[in-house]
Structures are given as structure tokens and as C-alpha cells.
Design a protein around this motif. Structure first.
Motif, PDB file in Angstrom:
ATOM      1  N   PHE A 155     -23.166  -8.413 -12.193  1.00 37.03           N
ATOM      2  CA  PHE A 155     -21.803  -8.134 -11.772  1.00 37.03           C
ATOM      3  C   PHE A 155     -21.367  -9.317 -12.080  1.00 37.03           C
ATOM      4  O   PHE A 155     -21.776 -10.381 -11.330  1.00 37.03           O
ATOM      5  CB  PHE A 155     -21.614  -7.340 -10.633  1.00 37.03           C
ATOM      6  N   ALA A 156     -19.966  -9.489 -12.121  1.00 42.46           N
ATOM      7  CA  ALA A 156     -19.094 -10.680 -12.062  1.00 42.46           C
ATOM      8  C   ALA A 156     -17.731 -10.272 -12.108  1.00 42.46           C
ATOM      9  O   ALA A 156     -16.970  -9.224 -12.524  1.00 42.46           O
ATOM     10  CB  ALA A 156     -19.290 -11.489 -13.549  1.00 42.46           C
ATOM     11  N   SER A 157     -17.055 -11.231 -11.124  1.00 42.28           N
ATOM     12  CA  SER A 157     -15.575 -11.034 -11.033  1.00 42.28           C
ATOM     13  C   SER A 157     -14.943 -12.389 -11.310  1.00 42.28           C
ATOM     14  O   SER A 157     -15.473 -13.112 -10.877  1.00 42.28           O
ATOM     15  CB  SER A 157     -15.101 -10.555  -9.724  1.00 42.28           C
ATOM     16  N   LYS A 160     -14.807 -14.186  -7.868  1.00 41.66           N
ATOM     17  CA  LYS A 160     -15.998 -14.772  -7.122  1.00 41.66           C
ATOM     18  C   LYS A 160     -17.164 -14.987  -7.910  1.00 41.66           C
ATOM     19  O   LYS A 160     -18.397 -15.507  -7.360  1.00 41.66           O
ATOM     20  CB  LYS A 160     -16.438 -13.655  -6.122  1.00 41.66           C
ATOM     21  N   GLY A 161     -17.036 -14.903  -9.265  1.00 36.33           N
ATOM     22  CA  GLY A 161     -18.146 -15.185 -10.118  1.00 36.33           C
ATOM     23  C   GLY A 161     -19.332 -14.353 -10.247  1.00 36.33           C
ATOM     24  O   GLY A 161     -19.064 -13.046  -9.762  1.00 36.33           O
ATOM     25  N   PRO A 162     -20.224 -14.618 -10.968  1.00 36.88           N
ATOM     26  CA  PRO A 162     -21.583 -13.727 -11.285  1.00 36.88           C
ATOM     27  C   PRO A 162     -22.147 -13.275 -10.310  1.00 36.88           C
ATOM     28  O   PRO A 162     -22.695 -14.229  -9.262  1.00 36.88           O
ATOM     29  CB  PRO A 162     -22.210 -14.202 -12.387  1.00 36.88           C
ATOM     30  N   ARG A 163     -23.010 -12.296 -10.432  1.00 39.12           N
ATOM     31  CA  ARG A 163     -24.020 -11.999  -9.274  1.00 39.12           C
ATOM     32  C   ARG A 163     -25.227 -11.043 -10.104  1.00 39.12           C
ATOM     33  O   ARG A 163     -25.094 -10.221 -10.927  1.00 39.12           O
ATOM     34  CB  ARG A 163     -23.762 -10.735  -8.358  1.00 39.12           C
ATOM     35  N   ILE A 225     -27.824 -17.352  -1.770  1.00 37.27           N
ATOM     36  CA  ILE A 225     -26.911 -16.216  -1.414  1.00 37.27           C
ATOM     37  C   ILE A 225     -27.566 -14.853  -1.731  1.00 37.27           C
ATOM     38  O   ILE A 225     -28.300 -14.710  -2.714  1.00 37.27           O
ATOM     39  CB  ILE A 225     -25.462 -16.188  -1.965  1.00 37.27           C
ATOM     40  N   ASP A 226     -27.274 -13.873  -0.868  1.00 35.64           N
ATOM     41  CA  ASP A 226     -27.584 -12.550  -1.451  1.00 35.64           C
ATOM     42  C   ASP A 226     -26.503 -12.186  -2.467  1.00 35.64           C
ATOM     43  O   ASP A 226     -25.554 -11.939  -1.767  1.00 35.64           O
ATOM     44  CB  ASP A 226     -27.726 -11.694   0.025  1.00 35.64           C
ATOM     45  N   PRO A 227     -27.252 -11.711  -3.353  1.00 33.10           N
ATOM     46  CA  PRO A 227     -25.993 -11.147  -4.511  1.00 33.10           C
ATOM     47  C   PRO A 227     -25.498 -10.004  -4.162  1.00 33.10           C
ATOM     48  O   PRO A 227     -24.338  -9.661  -4.841  1.00 33.10           O
ATOM     49  CB  PRO A 227     -26.966 -10.931  -5.570  1.00 33.10           C
ATOM     50  N   ARG A 228     -26.013  -9.068  -3.191  1.00 32.48           N
ATOM     51  CA  ARG A 228     -25.438  -7.712  -2.819  1.00 32.48           C
ATOM     52  C   ARG A 228     -24.396  -8.001  -1.391  1.00 32.48           C
ATOM     53  O   ARG A 228     -23.691  -6.874  -1.352  1.00 32.48           O
ATOM     54  CB  ARG A 228     -26.380  -6.775  -2.614  1.00 32.48           C
ATOM     55  N   HIS A 229     -24.633  -9.067  -0.792  1.00 30.25           N
ATOM     56  CA  HIS A 229     -24.070  -8.938   0.510  1.00 30.25           C
ATOM     57  C   HIS A 229     -22.950 -10.367   0.772  1.00 30.25           C
ATOM     58  O   HIS A 229     -22.424 -10.318   1.874  1.00 30.25           O
ATOM     59  CB  HIS A 229     -24.769  -8.875   1.710  1.00 30.25           C
ATOM     60  N   GLU A 230     -23.115 -11.188  -0.311  1.00 37.99           N
ATOM     61  CA  GLU A 230     -22.503 -12.521   0.108  1.00 37.99           C
ATOM     62  C   GLU A 230     -21.529 -12.744  -1.320  1.00 37.99           C
ATOM     63  O   GLU A 230     -21.805 -12.293  -2.188  1.00 37.99           O
ATOM     64  CB  GLU A 230     -23.374 -13.794   0.114  1.00 37.99           C
TER      65      GLU A 230
END
Length: 230
Positions: A155-157, A160-163, A225-230
């Protein structure tokens, strides 16, 4: 047989030599396919539904026109998983023609079946030049240890960038960043290995830690960073 008046009044002309259909490669042999039973091969194909909300990767192993093995992998739609469950029961044991004309519940799976049919009957299978083809069960090798589909979820925005959420190696738990906040690696959990360990009686937390791995310059990160919560 009913003929139109125009055809009835035509003068007969003899048909020339008939050499049959062009041979297609099947499991290391050249075959003049005239009937469904003349078709063999293992191949993969991808299908999609009309709204393109989900997709299906279908793998079939066909021997003498009969589907002996099916691997149904779906993505992007919750209902497709139940459709896949039904399709796995429906497909095996059917001829290619039966499967093509069977309601496989989900349109993405139907479309995948259509694409595979075209590959197989035109001799474009994965085993076209493999003598004897592949044994029943060969599709499971694509899943690897733990028998899980190869899935990538990102996922990316702009804000906030990619996850990285899931890679082929497994479920992503941490992303490694350098001093410029660029991704340089990630940590993952191989869920197949974790579940196998738990089944053998290993404590869940211990199994979780043993199933962890990382990729890239993970140890050289400035922060994680935690990709789901940060």
C-alpha cells in the motif's frame, strides 16, 4: 441434415486430400488432436471478473482430456475464496469441454478456465516439450513449503509513502528505514513454517520468533516501523 435449395442445386466437386489437423506439442510428443481425449498438459492461467475486483490464477494438469489436478488461487474478493472451494471440487474428473461449460460460480474462475482451455488446445502448455508431462500434484510445488500462495501486498499514499504488507517470504512485520526514511529492508514471518511448528507442539510465541526472517540491509537501518500501525 437439411440443405438449402441453392446447395441442393450445386454441381458436386470432389474434395481434395485430407491431412488432418496440424500437430500440437503435448508432453514431448506431436499430437494431431481430433477429440478431447487427445489433449494432455499442465498449464497456468489468469482470469478476472467483470468489475475487475478480483483475479484468479488457475493451474490444471490434464491427462487424456481429463482434469486430474487443479490448483485454484484467488485474490481481491472475499467471495472468491468460497467459489474457489467449490471449483476445486467441480473441476477434477471433468473433461476440458465439460469444465469449460460448467458454472464455476465466480466469473474470474470461469475466465481463467477459458484462458487455460485456449492454451491447452493450441499446445501452449507449460509441459508442451516435457516428455511424459508432470505427475499429479506438481502444482503444489508452486506453493513451496507451508503450501501457501505467493502473495505480494503493498500500500502506498502520496502523503505517507509505501508500506510493505506481505511478500513472497511472508507477512511483513517491520520495515527498515535509513537516515533519509527510505526503505532498505523488511522483516517477515513465514506463516507456513510458524503454523507447522505450532502443530508440532511448539509454543506459539517461540514458533513466531523461529519463523521470522529479514531481507535487505535490515540490520543497518536507522529505524524500524510497523507497516500496519505507523
Amino acid at each position: 441434415m437439411i440443405y438449402s435449395t441453392e446447395v441442393q442445386n450445386m454441381c458436386p466437386v470432389a474434395k481434395g486430400a485430407y491431412h488432418g489437423p496440424a500437430p500440437i506439442p503435448e508432453e514431448g510428443k506431436w499430437v494431431q488432436a481430433k477429440d478431447i481425449k487427445d489433449i494432455s498438459g499442465l498449464t497456468h492461467g489468469v482470469g478476472w471478473c467483470a468489475p475487475q475486483q478480483g483475479a484468479c490464477k488457475l493451474t490444471l494438469n490434464v491427462k487424456d482430456g481429463i482434469i486430474e489436478e487443479a490448483l485454484v488461487e484467488t485474490l481481491g474478493c472475499s467471495g472468491m475464496t468460497h467459489s474457489a472451494a467449490m471449483a476445486s471440487e467441480i473441476l477434477v474428473g471433468k473433461t476440458l469441454l465439460e469444465a469449460l461449460n460448467t458454472d464455476l460460480v465466480c466469473d474470474a474462475i470461469n475466465t481463467a478456465m477459458r484462458e487455460l482451455f485456449l492454451q491447452i488446445v493450441y499446445g501452449r502448455t507449460q509441459t508442451a516439450f516435457s516428455e511424459g508431462g508432470l505427475p499429479i500434484g506438481a502444482s503444489l510445488e508452486d506453493l513451496g513449503k507451508g503450501l501457501r500462495s505467493q502473495v505480494g501486498t503493498m500500500f502506498a499514499s502520496k502523503a505517507k509513502g509505501p508500506r510493505y504488507l506481505e511478500m513472497a517470504e511472508g507477512y511483513c512485520t517491520r520495515i527498515a528505514l535509513n537516515k533519509d526514511d527510505e526503505i532498505i529492508g523488511y522483516e517477515f514471518i513465514n506463516l507456513g513454517k510458524m503454523m507447522d511448528a505450532i502443530k508440532k507442539g511448539v509454543d506459539a510465541n517461540e514458533a513466531l520468533e523461529k519463523a521470522k526472517g529479514h531481507y535487505g540491509q535490515f540490520d543497518a537501518a536507522v529505524k524500524y516501523i510497523d507497516p500496519r500501525h505507523e
